[in-house]
Design a protein around this motif. Sequence first.
Motif, PDB file in Angstrom:
ATOM      1  N   MET A  33       0.834  -1.199   0.000  1.00 40.92           N
ATOM      2  CA  MET A  33       0.000   0.000   0.000  1.00 40.92           C
ATOM      3  C   MET A  33       0.873   1.255   0.000  1.00 40.92           C
ATOM      4  N   VAL A  34       1.923   1.243   0.823  1.00 43.62           N
ATOM      5  CA  VAL A  34       2.852   2.378   0.846  1.00 43.62           C
ATOM      6  C   VAL A  34       3.527   2.527  -0.520  1.00 43.62           C
ATOM      7  N   PHE A  35       3.878   1.387  -1.114  1.00 39.33           N
ATOM      8  CA  PHE A  35       4.501   1.423  -2.442  1.00 39.33           C
ATOM      9  C   PHE A  35       3.549   2.054  -3.464  1.00 39.33           C
ATOM     10  N   VAL A  36       2.268   1.700  -3.386  1.00 37.06           N
ATOM     11  CA  VAL A  36       1.271   2.276  -4.299  1.00 37.06           C
ATOM     12  C   VAL A  36       1.171   3.778  -4.082  1.00 37.06           C
ATOM     13  N   TRP A  37       1.199   4.213  -2.840  1.00 36.42           N
ATOM     14  CA  TRP A  37       1.148   5.645  -2.551  1.00 36.42           C
ATOM     15  C   TRP A  37       2.317   6.380  -3.222  1.00 36.42           C
ATOM     16  N   VAL A  38       3.525   5.845  -3.000  1.00 42.11           N
ATOM     17  CA  VAL A  38       4.721   6.497  -3.545  1.00 42.11           C
ATOM     18  C   VAL A  38       4.704   6.463  -5.070  1.00 42.11           C
ATOM     19  N   ALA A  39       4.346   5.298  -5.643  1.00 39.84           N
ATOM     20  CA  ALA A  39       4.307   5.173  -7.100  1.00 39.84           C
ATOM     21  C   ALA A  39       3.284   6.124  -7.707  1.00 39.84           C
ATOM     22  N   SER A  40       2.129   6.271  -7.025  1.00 43.94           N
ATOM     23  CA  SER A  40       1.106   7.182  -7.546  1.00 43.94           C
ATOM     24  C   SER A  40       1.598   8.631  -7.529  1.00 43.94           C
ATOM     25  N   TRP A  41       2.368   8.965  -6.509  1.00 47.51           N
ATOM     26  CA  TRP A  41       2.934  10.328  -6.420  1.00 47.51           C
ATOM     27  C   TRP A  41       3.938  10.565  -7.541  1.00 47.51           C
ATOM     28  N   LEU A  42       4.807   9.567  -7.793  1.00 47.53           N
ATOM     29  CA  LEU A  42       5.839   9.712  -8.812  1.00 47.53           C
ATOM     30  C   LEU A  42       5.262   9.758 -10.225  1.00 47.53           C
ATOM     31  N   GLN A  90      -7.416  -2.350   2.556  1.00 44.73           N
ATOM     32  CA  GLN A  90      -6.869  -1.001   2.360  1.00 44.73           C
ATOM     33  C   GLN A  90      -5.983  -0.950   1.125  1.00 44.73           C
ATOM     34  N   PHE A  91      -5.196  -2.011   0.904  1.00 41.94           N
ATOM     35  CA  PHE A  91      -4.331  -2.052  -0.285  1.00 41.94           C
ATOM     36  C   PHE A  91      -5.161  -2.048  -1.566  1.00 41.94           C
ATOM     37  N   ILE A  92      -6.202  -2.888  -1.610  1.00 39.32           N
ATOM     38  CA  ILE A  92      -7.018  -2.990  -2.818  1.00 39.32           C
ATOM     39  C   ILE A  92      -7.725  -1.659  -3.097  1.00 39.32           C
ATOM     40  N   TYR A  93      -8.190  -1.014  -2.034  1.00 39.24           N
ATOM     41  CA  TYR A  93      -8.836   0.289  -2.214  1.00 39.24           C
ATOM     42  C   TYR A  93      -7.849   1.302  -2.786  1.00 39.24           C
ATOM     43  N   ALA A  94      -6.660   1.375  -2.183  1.00 35.79           N
ATOM     44  CA  ALA A  94      -5.645   2.326  -2.657  1.00 35.79           C
ATOM     45  C   ALA A  94      -5.225   2.016  -4.089  1.00 35.79           C
TER      46      ALA A  94
END
Length: 523
Positions: A40-49, A368-372
Amino acid sequence: MSAQQAAPAEKQSMLNRALNAIEVVGNKLPDPAILFALLMVFVWVASWLLSGVSFNEVDPRTGDSIQIANLLAGSSLTEFTSRMVNTFVTFAPLGIVLVAMLGLGVSEHTGFINAGLRSILSVTPKMLLTPVLIAVGILSHVAVDAGYVLVIPLGAVIFYAAGRHPLAGIAAAFAGVSGGFSATFFIPSSLDPMLAAFTQEAVNLSAHPAAADLVINPLNNFYFTTASTFLVILVGWFLTDKVIEPRLKNTKVDADAADLPVMDELTNREKKGLAWAAFSMVAAFVLLVISALPEGSAWRSDAGELADAAAPLMRSIVSLIFIFFLIPGVVYGYVAGTVRSHRDVVEGMSKAMSGMGYYIVMAFFCAQFIYAFGQSNLGALMAIKGANWLKEMAFPMGFTLIGIVLLTGFVNLMVGSASAKWALIGAIMVPMLMELGVSPDLTQAAYRVGDSSTNIITPLLPYFPLIVVFCQKYVKNSGIGTLISLMLPFTVTLLICWTAFLLLFWGFDIPLGVGASHSFPAG
């Protein structure tokens, strides 16, 4: 001499080195719950990048170029936190598993499942001992993990009582319980609706314009998994009698007979309880059939269909699993004397729920991961890019299905949970293959083949150490290498034969299950 010692020294040494490497790598992986949190944290960072990057891929849902949403933006973070509770409690697999386990927990607590399995195995002719044991192992899936703690040790007991090697009994039972985990013996297991729920979650992540109207039936693989039962039994029967047991011929059973467990005969009260429990189950089934047959039945969909995914009957599969194990479990308990009041029934449910604590924790982070992942649009981007790449490569679809099986088998060596693996793999593979015209039902079936076939050789399976302990009761110097060497022939043979069986269903367009298909309109 143990089975481990019976193998050539050089080959055994290579096997142990390979197993040790897998175990070391697997032990370094985070717990599945933490793995979802990290993803989930990885998805957050990847989405930002990637939020500022322009992509040429077109989102079929909007007709515009795909845009990655920045989940680290203030509005996205506050939306995430405000929806966290709702995301968790509405996570479909959570309710499915917990409701099914309430009924199964009562049946297990009262002794109905234990007595039923003992009854089947005790009347089996010696020549049919192996196939019946494997079949009972497959049947035990309706009770989720009951087969690991009940059928496998009983397999060793009845093989030893029949003058056969107990480790062969453990191997046969393990092959049925775990190697045939995705086979269903005419009775839907809780795994069917659980995996279908994850598949539905993956479909909802798809950017395909037809995805919005697609509803996954809980029995979408039921015909395939039922037919697979006979394949697993035949493969297990042949390997146990012709490969495994001859190899164990010189392996001495070094435990004292007095120390070995005995398969107790059913008492008169248990027999009477089983009879009444069976009658209650049949009566409940007859009532269900009678109420479902009329054209105006409330079990039917608006179109008058029983097998339609929108039909109340299909949407009640989990509830029916709960009822069809609660009723006979309670009846058995009162007749056999294991239940004295309603408090014992509640205790059985509570006991079942107490064992689900870890799953609930894992489900929270998974939800939470699937939602993100869905909010970021990364899944849609990966699916479209992956589908475009596969289209350009022009791989035959048969090879793509084989690839899913092998990928799942490899991931299974590192992640033991079936639901965790499908949540990870399905979120990417289902939308991607939908773009190529492959139905989610077929993708899920390919996943189930790879998942089951390699269950029996991964030391990271939660029950694997327990099976080693069962082996040590009969051959004291048994270890991981012993069990792996026993089960490896099952894995290799099942991977080959079961994958070929799936390709047969696909090639001849044989229905996979209720409301299922092989193809999907290509994106």
